[in-house]
Design a protein around this motif. Structure first.
Motif, short mmCIF file in Angstrom:
data_model
loop_
_atom_site.label_atom_id
_atom_site.label_comp_id
_atom_site.label_asym_id
_atom_site.label_seq_id
_atom_site.Cartn_x
_atom_site.Cartn_y
_atom_site.Cartn_z
N GLU A 23 0.86 -1.18 0.00
CA GLU A 23 0.00 0.00 0.00
C GLU A 23 0.90 1.23 0.00
N PRO A 24 0.37 2.39 -0.38
CA PRO A 24 1.22 3.58 -0.54
C PRO A 24 2.05 3.95 0.68
N ARG A 25 1.50 3.88 1.88
CA ARG A 25 2.25 4.33 3.06
C ARG A 25 3.47 3.47 3.37
N LYS A 26 3.50 2.26 2.85
CA LYS A 26 4.65 1.38 3.10
C LYS A 26 5.84 1.73 2.22
N ASN A 27 5.60 2.55 1.18
CA ASN A 27 6.69 3.17 0.42
C ASN A 27 7.58 2.18 -0.36
N HIS A 28 6.97 1.14 -0.89
CA HIS A 28 7.73 0.15 -1.67
C HIS A 28 8.37 0.73 -2.93
N ALA A 60 2.59 -3.56 -10.01
CA ALA A 60 3.23 -3.61 -11.33
C ALA A 60 4.75 -3.47 -11.19
N ASP A 61 5.20 -2.55 -10.33
CA ASP A 61 6.64 -2.37 -10.10
C ASP A 61 7.27 -3.61 -9.48
#
Length: 188
Positions: A23-28, A60-61
């Protein structure tokens, strides 16, 4: 934290671990950009995390990085599978932009695995100078912190030693007693 050592899950191959829901907050995405910038030979990045919310681009990344051989992604991982991964990791990458506490870094410190994390107040307090903190919104800063933990032997050893000491200060009985006292105080 298990007291026994598990067999190496990747047959001796060096890897770093990242644990957290996609998810976005995990900053993968920032982590992947920093990982791609590492000098060769770089360890494999093992990502453990189920698909969360607003994560189509991140997925996707991850899939692209997996095809490139940079990442191994485990969207489903039991505790029995996770412990050996954490136990043998060269480091834990925890670039989450905000956390309430941060159990994966605490577990890593207890196992002697150095941690690179985003410089948030909860993780700063949790680590008490045992974590390598970086501005994980800045790919170059995150990259530099990862390089330091992977290649600076003295810094790495200091993080491992400080992490083990810090993790020992978290005793569940003391935590439960403190919470019980707080509840008594609030309900009076």
């Amino acid at each position: 934290v298990p007291k026994t050592t598990s067999p190496h899950p990747l047959n001796g191959r060096e890897y770093a671990l990242c644990v957290g829901t996609i998810e976005p907050r995990k900053n993968h995405r920032a982590l992947l950009a920093a990982w791609r910038a590492l000098s060769e030979p770089r360890p494999l990045l093992v990502v453990v995390g189920a698909i969360g919310w607003e994560c189509d681009e991140i997925v996707a990344d991850l899939n692209m990085a997996q095809r490139e051989g940079i990442v191994q992604w485990h969207p489903h991982c039991s505790d029995e599978q996770l412990w050996p991964l954490l136990q043998h990791a060269k480091m834990l990458a925890y670039p989450s932009l905000w956390e309430g506490f941060g159990f994966p870094p605490l577990e890593a410190m207890a196992l002697g695995v150095p941690v690179v994390a985003h410089q948030t107040d909860p993780l700063r307090e949790l680590g008490d100078n045992a974590l390598t903190l970086a501005d994980a919104t800045n790919t170059e800063a995150l990259h530099a912190a990862i390089e330091r933990v992977l290649h600076d032997v003295d810094h790495r050893r200091a993080c491992i030693d400080a992490g083990r000491r810090r993790a020992k200060s978290f005793v569940w009985q003391e935590c439960a007693t403190a919470h019980a006292e707080l509840y008594r105080e609030v309900s009076s």
